[in-house]
Design an enzyme around this catalytic site. Structure first.
Site, PDB file in Angstrom:
ATOM      1  NE  ARG A 239      -4.389  -0.919   0.151  1.00 46.59           N
ATOM      2  CZ  ARG A 239      -4.760  -1.675  -0.526  1.00 46.59           C
ATOM      3  NH1 ARG A 239      -3.697  -2.246  -1.601  1.00 46.59           N
ATOM      4  NH2 ARG A 239      -5.925  -2.360  -0.606  1.00 46.59           N
ATOM      5  CD  GLU A 268      -2.656   3.614  -4.908  1.00 46.75           C
ATOM      6  OE1 GLU A 268      -1.623   3.211  -4.831  1.00 46.75           O
ATOM      7  OE2 GLU A 268      -3.478   3.034  -5.204  1.00 46.75           O
ATOM      8  CG  HIS A 286      -3.230  -0.390  -6.570  1.00 48.30           C
ATOM      9  ND1 HIS A 286      -3.432   0.596  -5.389  1.00 48.30           N
ATOM     10  CD2 HIS A 286      -3.348  -1.514  -6.325  1.00 48.30           C
ATOM     11  CE1 HIS A 286      -3.927  -0.398  -4.327  1.00 48.30           C
ATOM     12  NE2 HIS A 286      -3.764  -1.670  -4.884  1.00 48.30           N
TER      13      HIS A 286
END
Ligand code: GLV
Length: 325
Positions: A239, A268, A286
């Site tokens: 993360r 993000e 991601h």
């Protein structure tokens, strides 16, 4: 009357179709990114929500949506949920474990290979028309096979990466995790537990797979990077926020470590501008779980949690099962 649910983001049409057999569905196939206030507005009158990691469900949302009974996240990570507040409000939280483990472990390994072997940097060089000869040291990177892989966080995905490293690439695998695996599991993963300082100091490649929590914020910052080998690579598929991205960009520029592969970022989809100008970093948006079969399995599991709970009283993968009693 069917219960009303909100599907907060665009999703596979067949999953929407399945949900509409049981629910009065409000969908968002235009994939509009709602503000928190808009999300609250969309949730009015809904007993269930199909969410992704982008929708924050906290005390303010819960207080404004008293009819909400379940939020089913299409993600294994759930740091977008305030689980304590959800439990206090009697709202069930579910996630999508297991279905993405192997796919995500594949991607972790892909990012490690791409980073250590300088694939992105060399591709940019080629695309820029700069390749005009062979050279003995051109994009010479770090060895992957036979090297030491360090894994921080040793849940299901960490174990999948350990197996790939130990059994596929002949790596020595060491890991650090709050709880140590039992001996049988360590043997199956080919991995041994070490302290965090030992992990940082010894590994050639460091893979981050720990869940995000406020305690895990900046687990890797300037001080930790300084303990790593100057030839080491760092891969983050966990993360954003677990790594201090500004400190990492500085470390990459100064040669404190050799390279990094990042699939997740602090704040993000914004990416720290310094990371965009550092050559020795591989950046992906991601996508570690992004194969079509896996994303479909994740969406189906989130949908089945909504159906399981709201129709049959039995969710499949509850994060706060206390709510059920
Ligand atoms: C992806 O990051 C997930 O948590 O599933």
């Amino acid at each position: 009357m069917k219960p009303a649910i909100l599907v907060a983001r665009a999703v596979f049409p067949e999953v929407l179709e399945k949900l509409s057999q049981h629910f009065d569905v409000t969908s968002n196939q235009e994939d509009i990114l709602w503000t928190p206030a808009e999300l609250i507005q969309q949730l009015q009158g809904k007993t269930g929500a199909f969410t992704t990691g982008s929708e924050r469900i906290d005390a303010a949302v819960l207080a404004s949506c008293p009819e909400l009974k379940i939020c089913a996240n299409m993600a294994v990570g759930f740091n977008n949920f305030d689980l304590t507040a959800m439990t206090a409000a009697g709202v069930l939280a579910t996630n999508t474990p297991d279905v993405l483990t192997e796919t995500t472990a594949d991607f972790g390994f892909a990012l490690l290979l791409a980073t250590a072997r300088r694939m992105a940097e060399s591709e940019h060089f080629l695309r820029a028309g700069l390749w005009n000869r062979w050279r003995y040291d051109m994009f010479a990177g770090a060895e992957v096979h036979g090297s030491t892989l360090g894994i921080l966080g040793m849940g299901r995905i960490g174990q999948g990466i350990a197996k790939r490293g130990a059994h596929g690439f002949g790596m020595k695998v060491i890991y650090h995790n709050r709880s140590r695996l039992d001996a049988a599991r360590e043997a199956a993963c080919g991995a041994s537990w070490v302290s965090k300082p030992e992990l940082l100091k010894t590994c050639d490649h460091l893979m981050l797979v720990l869940p995000y929590s406020p305690q895990a914020h900046h687990t890797i910052g300037a001080a930790e990077l300084a303990q790593m080998k100057p030839t080491a690579t760092l891969v983050n598929i966990a993360r954003g926020g677990i790594v201090d991205d500004a400190a990492l960009a500085a470390a990459l520029r100064q040669g404190v470590i050799a390279a990094a592969g990042l699939d997740v970022f602090e704040g993000e989809p914004k990416v720290h501008p310094d990371l965009l100008t550092v050559p020795n970093v591989v950046l992906t948006p991601h996508i570690a779980s992004a194969t079509t079969p896996t994303r479909l399995a994740m969406a189906n599991l989130a949908a089945d949690n909504l159906i399981g709970y709201l129709v049959h009283g039995k969710p499949l993968t509850a994060l706060n099962p206390q709510v059920l009693s």
